[in-house]
Design an enzyme around this catalytic site. Structure first.
Site, PDB file in Angstrom:
ATOM      1  CG  HIS A 113      -1.807  -1.188   1.334  1.00 36.58           C
ATOM      2  ND1 HIS A 113      -3.100  -1.218   0.706  1.00 36.58           N
ATOM      3  CD2 HIS A 113      -1.718  -2.401   1.590  1.00 36.58           C
ATOM      4  CE1 HIS A 113      -3.685  -2.379   0.878  1.00 36.58           C
ATOM      5  NE2 HIS A 113      -2.932  -3.344   1.232  1.00 36.58           N
ATOM      6  CE1 TYR A 121      14.977  -1.096  16.402  1.00 36.12           C
ATOM      7  CE2 TYR A 121      15.731  -2.613  14.761  1.00 36.12           C
ATOM      8  CZ  TYR A 121      15.941  -1.908  15.970  1.00 36.12           C
ATOM      9  OH  TYR A 121      16.597  -2.332  17.131  1.00 36.12           O
ATOM     10  CB  ALA A 123      17.995  -4.444  10.587  1.00 31.15           C
ATOM     11  CG  ASP A 212      -5.062  10.378   2.751  1.00 35.37           C
ATOM     12  OD1 ASP A 212      -6.020   9.493   2.729  1.00 35.37           O
ATOM     13  OD2 ASP A 212      -4.384  10.578   1.966  1.00 35.37           O
ATOM     14  NE  ARG A 223      -3.017  -5.883   2.530  1.00 36.48           N
ATOM     15  CZ  ARG A 223      -2.529  -6.902   1.565  1.00 36.48           C
ATOM     16  NH1 ARG A 223      -2.851  -8.086   1.764  1.00 36.48           N
ATOM     17  NH2 ARG A 223      -1.737  -6.340   0.630  1.00 36.48           N
TER      18      ARG A 223
END
Length: 302
Positions: A113, A121, A123, A212, A223
């Site tokens: 999406h 995050y 790695a 939004d 989903r």
């Protein structure tokens, strides 16, 4: 543990220092601010910030459409009109920023999406935690016999236990090797950006996801659907509960027209009209393929 001690300390500090504001405040959303809602075994969804409410949708619509909306008697009626007629820009006036902790394989579905702002995050910079998604026994299922990208009946007995053991053992072994490779104890240590490639797709990552309302509802329509993969659907369900408190009128219209509604093709609509006149319509006389007919019948005869 869903939240680290550092994250919890930051949240506690922010919650202990409320500030006055002149901006629009949605009371239902205020209750969700900084609250981590658990999802799966180690994941969560929490609201970091938001903008707008039901009234903001109507305000934007009335600016855009002018006196053409004056026949709408109330905000809820206007919102339902906008949803019913697929007017999207007024819903873009509301935004939400979420902090999500989720397995990598779910993140790879989610990132499809492409209508949101995402910061994940790293790695490359930080060390990932020893946290992996291990399905509950009732979530372990065989391949569907009718859907190439779905699951069928749950695995039973020894097979279910064997699969769980493999998932747990492989995850732990991969993380052991990850730690060994990046360790600087008696060696140079492999770069984190390289060592991470050995970790399985069920390791947890985190991101901030800002979107939004229009694009969020599109995400939820796909989903939170029963056909979506369980592991992303439970995140969508958690977000649905948040959105329902944030913009109750918009969410009710979304439930009615998107989640609970159905779109019919011209062929399907023609079949409905023929059926209402008493005509017996079959797949062969419908002008639809077998797949289209099966889906059509699933709508009118669930």
């Amino acid at each position: 543990m869903p939240l680290t001690p550092e994250q919890q300390a930051e949240i506690d500090t922010l919650r202990s220092q409320p500030q006055e504001t002149l901006r629009t405040v949605a009371p239902g959303m205020e209750r969700h601010l900084y609250t981590a809602h658990p999802v799966l075994d180690h994941g969560f969804v929490r609201v970091v910030d938001y903008m707008g409410d039901d009234a903001a949708i109507c305000q934007a619509a009335r600016v855009s459409y002018g006196k053409g909306t004056k026949s709408v008697s109330n905000d809820e009626g206007l919102i339902r009109y906008l949803m019913r007629h697929w007017h999207s820009t007024p819903f873009e006036m509301c935004e939400v920023k979420l902090h999500v902790k989720l397995p990598v394989f779910v993140a790879r579905q989610w990132i499809r999406h492409r209508t949101a702002n995402v910061n994940e995050y790293s790695a490359r910079y930080s060390i990932l935690d020893r946290e992996f998604y291990i399905p509950a026994p009732d979530a372990l299922a065989a391949q569907s016999t009718t859907n190439n990208q779905g699951r069928g009946e749950a695995l039973q007995g020894d097979e279910a236990q064997r699969v769980l053991r493999i998932l747990q053992d492989d995850a732990m072994r991969c993380y052991d090797h990850y730690e060994q490779m990046i360790s600087e104890d008696g060696q140079q240590g492999l770069a984190r950006e390289l060592a991470r490639m050995n970790l399985p797709a069920n390791v947890y990552t985190q991101w901030y996801w800002k979107v939004d309302l229009h694009n969020l509802l599109h995400f939820l329509r796909l989903r939170a659907d029963a056909h979506a993969q369980y592991e992303i659907r439970v995140y969508a369900d958690a977000i649905c509960a948040i959105v329902a408190d944030w913009v109750p009128a918009a969410y009710k219209a979304f439930e009615d027209y998107r989640m609970g509604g159905a779109t019919l093709s011209s062929s399907a609509l023609d079949c409905v009209r023929r059926m209402l006149k008493g005509e017996e319509v079959t797949q062969e006389s419908s002008g639809m393929s077998k797949g289209e007919w099966r889906e059509f019948m699933g709508v009118i005869e669930p």
